[in-house]
Design an enzyme around this catalytic site. Structure first.
Site, PDB file in Angstrom:
ATOM      1  N   CYS A  23       0.837  -1.201   0.000  1.00 12.46           N
ATOM      2  CA  CYS A  23       0.000   0.000   0.000  1.00 12.46           C
ATOM      3  C   CYS A  23       0.870   1.249   0.000  1.00 12.46           C
ATOM      4  O   CYS A  23       1.830   1.343   0.755  1.00 12.46           O
ATOM      5  CB  CYS A  23      -0.931   0.102   1.199  1.00 12.46           C
TER       6      CYS A  23
ATOM      7  N   ARG B 266       4.265  -0.569  -4.551  1.00 13.26           N
ATOM      8  CA  ARG B 266       3.884  -1.029  -3.209  1.00 13.26           C
ATOM      9  C   ARG B 266       2.568  -1.806  -3.195  1.00 13.26           C
ATOM     10  O   ARG B 266       2.199  -2.398  -2.178  1.00 13.26           O
ATOM     11  CB  ARG B 266       3.754   0.165  -2.254  1.00 13.26           C
TER      12      ARG B 266
ATOM     13  N   TRP C 297      -2.501  -2.880  -1.642  1.00 13.14           N
ATOM     14  CA  TRP C 297      -2.148  -4.300  -1.631  1.00 13.14           C
ATOM     15  C   TRP C 297      -3.020  -4.884  -0.521  1.00 13.14           C
ATOM     16  O   TRP C 297      -2.776  -4.643   0.660  1.00 13.14           O
ATOM     17  CB  TRP C 297      -0.665  -4.479  -1.335  1.00 13.14           C
TER      18      TRP C 297
ATOM     19  N   ASN D  29      -2.254   2.498   5.370  1.00 14.66           N
ATOM     20  CA  ASN D  29      -1.340   1.385   5.102  1.00 14.66           C
ATOM     21  C   ASN D  29      -1.088   0.702   6.448  1.00 14.66           C
ATOM     22  O   ASN D  29      -0.629   1.357   7.386  1.00 14.66           O
ATOM     23  CB  ASN D  29      -0.046   1.924   4.503  1.00 14.66           C
ATOM     24  N   GLY D  30      -1.420  -0.567   6.524  1.00 15.33           N
ATOM     25  CA  GLY D  30      -1.196  -1.303   7.772  1.00 15.33           C
ATOM     26  C   GLY D  30      -2.356  -2.250   8.038  1.00 15.33           C
ATOM     27  O   GLY D  30      -3.155  -2.544   7.152  1.00 15.33           O
TER      28      GLY D  30
ATOM     29  N   GLU E  20      18.342 -17.703  -5.000  1.00 13.06           N
ATOM     30  CA  GLU E  20      17.944 -16.389  -5.496  1.00 13.06           C
ATOM     31  C   GLU E  20      17.469 -16.473  -6.958  1.00 13.06           C
ATOM     32  O   GLU E  20      16.470 -15.853  -7.337  1.00 13.06           O
ATOM     33  CB  GLU E  20      19.122 -15.410  -5.348  1.00 13.06           C
TER      34      GLU E  20
ATOM     35  N   LYS F 276      13.748 -15.433  -8.189  1.00 16.14           N
ATOM     36  CA  LYS F 276      13.535 -14.424  -9.229  1.00 16.14           C
ATOM     37  C   LYS F 276      12.615 -14.982 -10.300  1.00 16.14           C
ATOM     38  O   LYS F 276      11.671 -14.324 -10.732  1.00 16.14           O
ATOM     39  CB  LYS F 276      14.893 -14.067  -9.824  1.00 16.14           C
TER      40      LYS F 276
ATOM     41  N   GLU G   8       8.944 -15.459  -9.071  1.00 12.10           N
ATOM     42  CA  GLU G   8       8.167 -14.267  -8.742  1.00 12.10           C
ATOM     43  C   GLU G   8       7.765 -13.462  -9.968  1.00 12.10           C
ATOM     44  O   GLU G   8       6.716 -12.835  -9.969  1.00 12.10           O
ATOM     45  CB  GLU G   8       8.835 -13.389  -7.670  1.00 12.10           C
TER      46      GLU G   8
ATOM     47  N   HIS H 199      19.008 -36.531  -2.339  1.00 15.21           N
ATOM     48  CA  HIS H 199      18.209 -36.818  -1.139  1.00 15.21           C
ATOM     49  C   HIS H 199      16.729 -36.515  -1.372  1.00 15.21           C
ATOM     50  O   HIS H 199      15.982 -36.300  -0.425  1.00 15.21           O
ATOM     51  CB  HIS H 199      18.757 -36.019   0.043  1.00 15.21           C
TER      52      HIS H 199
ATOM     53  N   LYS I   4       6.388  -4.512  -3.248  1.00 21.58           N
ATOM     54  CA  LYS I   4       7.826  -4.457  -3.011  1.00 21.58           C
ATOM     55  C   LYS I   4       8.200  -4.474  -1.539  1.00 21.58           C
ATOM     56  O   LYS I   4       8.839  -5.377  -1.050  1.00 21.58           O
ATOM     57  CB  LYS I   4       8.431  -3.241  -3.694  1.00 21.58           C
TER      58      LYS I   4
HETATM   59  N1  HGA Z   1      -5.436  -3.361   5.630  1.00 19.60           N
HETATM   60  C1  HGA Z   1      -5.718  -2.423   4.574  1.00 19.60           C
HETATM   61  C2  HGA Z   1      -4.445  -1.790   4.073  1.00 19.60           C
HETATM   62  C3  HGA Z   1      -3.606  -2.800   3.357  1.00 19.60           C
HETATM   63  C4  HGA Z   1      -2.126  -2.630   3.497  1.00 19.60           C
HETATM   64  O1  HGA Z   1      -1.599  -1.772   4.182  1.00 19.60           O
HETATM   65  N2  HGA Z   1      -1.386  -3.498   2.850  1.00 19.60           N
HETATM   66  O2  HGA Z   1      -0.017  -3.503   2.983  1.00 19.60           O
HETATM   67  C5  HGA Z   1      -6.478  -3.063   3.447  1.00 19.60           C
HETATM   68  O3  HGA Z   1      -6.546  -4.299   3.321  1.00 19.60           O
HETATM   69  O4  HGA Z   1      -7.028  -2.328   2.645  1.00 19.60           O
END
Ligand code: HGA
Length: 612
Positions: A2, A27, A75, A101-102, A485, A489, A492, A508, A607
């Site tokens: 986010c 993000r 995200w 964000n959180g 690595e 890469k 992803e 093994h 990221k």
């Molecule tokens: N929890 C919130 C914000 C998402 C977030 O910070 N993601 O890293 C949501 O789901 O919208």
């Protein structure tokens, strides 16, 4: 994870928000949204999917005369990536908006309480409780209402809040999610990360946990969330510029960043080692020589690609310094029983310096008395402020979600640190340090020279492999983490299932997977374990595995094992991980591009992982 952005100032806000979101899209890109003040009301726009969808929706409002707004690129953690769950979220009246964000960990109980009080929710997100909670406390003072609401919240947040009745006011706060303020002429900004601010200002203030900022046109105040007394925060001038966060003619950020590696490594090493004398200087590490001599153990903590850098460093430190090293994945480290004390150095490795699990890990390490050093690319990030010392990688902004130049710069920083410890503890004499220091600097020129040829050869090579369903990467010794690595890469960005293995481990279990459909990429430089690796490759060939080999120029034996061999120049054995990473990155990039994948923004990823 986010991105949030906000602006209060004299300019038209919508282009500023969109540009900021474009620079933060790495993000998260599940949905995007923005809101601005206009004629006493809040105008909100949201769209599912990437930012371009939001751009289409707001296109006709781009020139609107408004100087206050906030935006978000998501995200998802709570609630599917739909338009209804896109930020900004509003309260019942639609007069109050929040970007976040959180994770609000107690959102479920708060939501039940608020629903019982009559609040009506329109999304499945944890974030929406913040809007209703602030509404619940709001009379005529937005700042007081935000403080009161945040006092009831458990979890992590970086938030931006607007209220329809205060057209020139933006309230922001953070706890355990990154947030930086920008200070411009008559304007204030907030953003989750510095690149969003670079077109407008390089003067920034890093907010710390539990701090709250009140932004107005050309003025701001900062205090604690739970205490209105004003704080005097330092303004930092950032030495990145806006162009550094652009593609500069490359098709993707990832490709640009792969090609930037010689310079990024050189920037990381420059000024820290004197090639003529082999003297290494790392004044910012926060450890004096007596501390270093007393160390009994080193504990390396990281996630993802940074964890692979840590695994390489274990080989170097144990070999050259003779100190025991343990390497942990941060999400495990933070919850396991830790045996740390003041004679154990914990080193946290993170490109962003905001990775939630790594940050939690160093907080635990500090609380147990261990000294903490961080290896980090972002000046002023949370880890660099909380650790006792820092070694900055000077890789410049990394935008591609798949880490490339940050990884090789981390390796360079860790190698320098190895030389430094060897110097202080007397395990590496000056001749050895001179040889390896100059070797590291010379390696930048080698990579620079090899990149165009490698790209060309790999482009031709992948025609045979880009449709593969699975891939194995194998290596031994210090190149085993490079096999991990390389596989990471590839998976992803191309979504091909790939695994990295220590070549000697194949028999093994994983050798059961080998058939004439299974490509196996072998990292096989002429080093101390060369013969052993070759034997493992023979075992794969004997079972019809399709070998792609990366080895030392002139090694004819490899040509007998496979028709697909990429040759690299011979460099000092311990520096091979930096060199062998380059073709592994290019192979993943070219395969992903050939498959039509979105290289810079792979699905489900973001990221900097600022949630747990
Ligand atoms: N929890 C919130 C914000 C998402 C977030 O910070 N993601 O890293 C949501 O789901 O919208």
């Amino acid at each position: 994870m986010c991105g949030i952005v906000g602006y209060v100032g004299p300019r038209r806000v919508v282009p500023i928000l969109l540009e900021g979101l474009r620079r933060l899209e790495y993000r998260g890109y599940d949905s995007a949204g923005l809101v601005y003040h206009h004629q006493g009301q809040l105008q909100r726009f949201r769209a599912k999917g990437k930012l371009v969808n939001l751009e289409e929706v707001v296109d006709e409002h781009i020139g609107v005369a408004s100087g206050t707004g906030i935006g978000h690129t998501r995200w998802a953690t709570h609630g599917a990536p739909t338009k209804d769950n896109a930020h900004p979220h509003t309260d019942c009246s639609g007069e109050l908006v929040v970007v976040h964000n959180g994770i609000i960990e107690n959102y479920s109980s708060l939501r039940s309480e608020l629903t019982a009080k009559g609040h009506v929710f329109s999304s499945e997100t944890d974030t929406e409780v913040l809007a209703h909670l602030i509404e619940e406390h709001l009379e005529d003072d937005l700042v007081a209402a935000v403080r009161a609401a945040l006092a009831e919240v458990e979890g992590s947040y970086a938030v931006g809040v607007l209220w329809a009745r205060e057209p020139e006011l933006l309230v922001a706060a953070r706890n355990q999610s990154p947030l930086v303020m920008g200070v411009g002429e008559e304007a204030c900004f907030i953003a989750s990360d510095i690149p969003a601010l670079l077109p407008y200002t390089r003067e920034v203030i890093f907010l710390d946990d539990m701090e709250l900022a009140v932004l107005e046109k050309g003025r701001y105040t900062i205090s604690r969330v739970d205490d209105a007394q004003l704080l005097d925060k330092a303004v930092t001038t950032i030495d990145w510029n806006a162009a550094m966060a652009e593609k500069a003619g490359f098709r993707h950020f990832m490709l640009k960043e792969i090609f930037e590696q010689p310079q990024a490594i050189l920037n990381t090493v420059s000024g820290r080692i004197i090639p003529d004398t082999g003297l290494v200087e790392l004044p910012e590490i926060g450890l004096d020589e007596a501390d270093i001599r007393q160390l009994e153990r080193i504990s390396l903590v990281a996630c993802g690609t940074s964890w692979h850098a840590a695994l390489v460093a274990k080989y170097w430190l144990e070999k050259w310094v003779g100190i025991p090293v343990e390497v942990d994945i941060a999400s495990e480290f933070r919850y396991r029983h830790l045996l740390l004390n003041e004679r154990v150095l914990t080193i946290a490795i993170s490109q962003s310096g905001e990775t939630a699990d790594t940050l939690a890990g160093i907080r635990r390490a500090s609380s147990l008395g261990a000294k903490v050093l961080t290896i980090c690319n972002v000046v002023g990030s949370t880890m660099t402020r909380e650790a006792d010392g820092v070694i900055y990688t000077h890789a410049g902004p990394e935008i591609g979600v798949a880490s490339t130049k940050a990884f090789t710069s981390q390796l360079a920083a860790l190698f320098l640190f190895t030389l430094y410890l060897g110097q202080v503890r007397g395990t590496m004499d000056s001749a050895l340090r001179r040889e390896y220091g100059s070797g590291l600097i010379a390696l930048c020129g080698v990579i620079e020279a090899e990149l165009p040829r490698l790209q060309k050869e790999i482009r031709a090579l992948i025609e045979k492999y880009y449709t593969a369903r699975d891939f194995l990467f194998v290596g031994r010794g210090v190149n085993f983490p490079i096999a991990l690595e390389g596989a990471l890469k590839l998976k992803e960005i191309s979504y091909i299932h790939a695994e990295g293995y220590a070549a000697g481990e194949l028999k093994h279990g994983p050798i059961a997977l080998i058939d004439d459909d299974m490509p196996v990429l072998g990292l096989v430089p002429r080093d101390g374990v060369y013969q052993k690796t070759v034997s493992n490759l023979e075992e794969i060939k004997a079972r019809q595995g399709r070998l792609v080999l990366i080895g030392t120029g002139g090694d004819q034996h490899l040509a007998g094992l496979s028709e697909d061999v990429l040759y690299l120049p011979e460099v000092l054995e311990d520096l091979n991980p930096l060199l062998y990473t380059i073709p592994a990155q290019l192979l993943s990039y070219e395969i992903a591009h050939r498959r039509g994948c979105d290289v810079d923004q792979p699905r489900n990823l973001a990221k900097s992982v600022t949630v747990e």
